[in-house]
Design a protein around this motif. Structure first.
Motif, short mmCIF file in Angstrom:
data_model
loop_
_atom_site.label_atom_id
_atom_site.label_comp_id
_atom_site.label_asym_id
_atom_site.label_seq_id
_atom_site.Cartn_x
_atom_site.Cartn_y
_atom_site.Cartn_z
N ALA A 69 0.92 -1.21 -0.06
CA ALA A 69 0.17 -0.08 0.14
C ALA A 69 0.74 1.34 0.02
CB ALA A 69 -0.73 -0.08 1.30
N LEU A 70 2.06 1.19 0.74
CA LEU A 70 2.85 2.40 0.68
C LEU A 70 3.62 2.56 -0.45
CD1 LEU A 70 4.33 4.52 2.81
CD2 LEU A 70 5.88 2.85 3.09
N ALA A 71 3.93 1.45 -1.07
CA ALA A 71 4.49 1.66 -2.48
C ALA A 71 3.54 2.18 -3.58
CB ALA A 71 5.07 0.24 -3.21
N GLU A 72 2.15 1.81 -3.52
CA GLU A 72 1.17 2.38 -4.27
C GLU A 72 1.04 3.69 -4.03
OE1 GLU A 72 -3.26 1.73 -5.67
OE2 GLU A 72 -2.56 0.22 -4.36
N HIS A 73 0.82 4.06 -2.66
CA HIS A 73 0.49 5.61 -2.28
C HIS A 73 1.67 6.39 -2.84
CE1 HIS A 73 -0.76 8.82 0.27
NE2 HIS A 73 0.36 8.79 1.04
N LEU A 74 2.85 6.28 -2.67
CA LEU A 74 4.05 7.35 -2.72
C LEU A 74 4.14 7.00 -4.33
CD1 LEU A 74 6.64 6.03 -0.04
CD2 LEU A 74 5.29 7.96 -0.16
#
Length: 130
Positions: A69-74
């Protein structure tokens, strides 16, 4: 005398390896904050590279999905799609990392889309580094 190695910001893959060795969630959150700070200061042209390699398993499915999720968000903040390795990483049961009544409501209302869609409810402000 040997020259000191050049500084390189922590990648998400590095973060995953560190999380796997972390002793508790407090340590994991400190590592995540350090990654976010380094990501923030990385030159814009290098940021996506920090997300590109798949992190190793943290040995906790919730944290593995949080990293996706963090990778997608960033990546979205950089105007890009999530890295391919993040596809399909979703929790079967919702996870509220900060599990108080107030934090749950805040996260339910304010979790970024990349986190909500994967079942991780974390308020956007929890991703801000001072």
């Amino acid at each position: 005398m040997d020259a000191a190695p050049a500084y390189a910001p922590m990648s998400l893959a590095d973060l995953g390896a560190h999380l796997a060795g972390a002793s508790d969630d407090d340590h994991r959150w400190r590592l995540l904050a350090e990654f976010l700070e380094e990501f923030r200061w990385a030159p814009p042209g290098e940021r996506l590279h920090l997300l590109s390699a798949a992190p190793p398993s943290t040995q906790d499915r919730r944290w593995d999905v949080l990293l996706a999720a963090l990778a997608e968000h960033l990546a979205a903040r950089e105007g890009r799609a999530a890295p391919a390795w993040a596809d399909g990483k979703i929790l079967e049961q919702f996870w509220f990392p900060f599990n108080t009544d107030a934090a749950r409501v805040d996260a339910f209302v304010h979790a970024p889309a990349a986190f909500r869609s994967r079942g991780v409810f974390l308020a956007a402000r929890e991703l801000e580094v001072a």
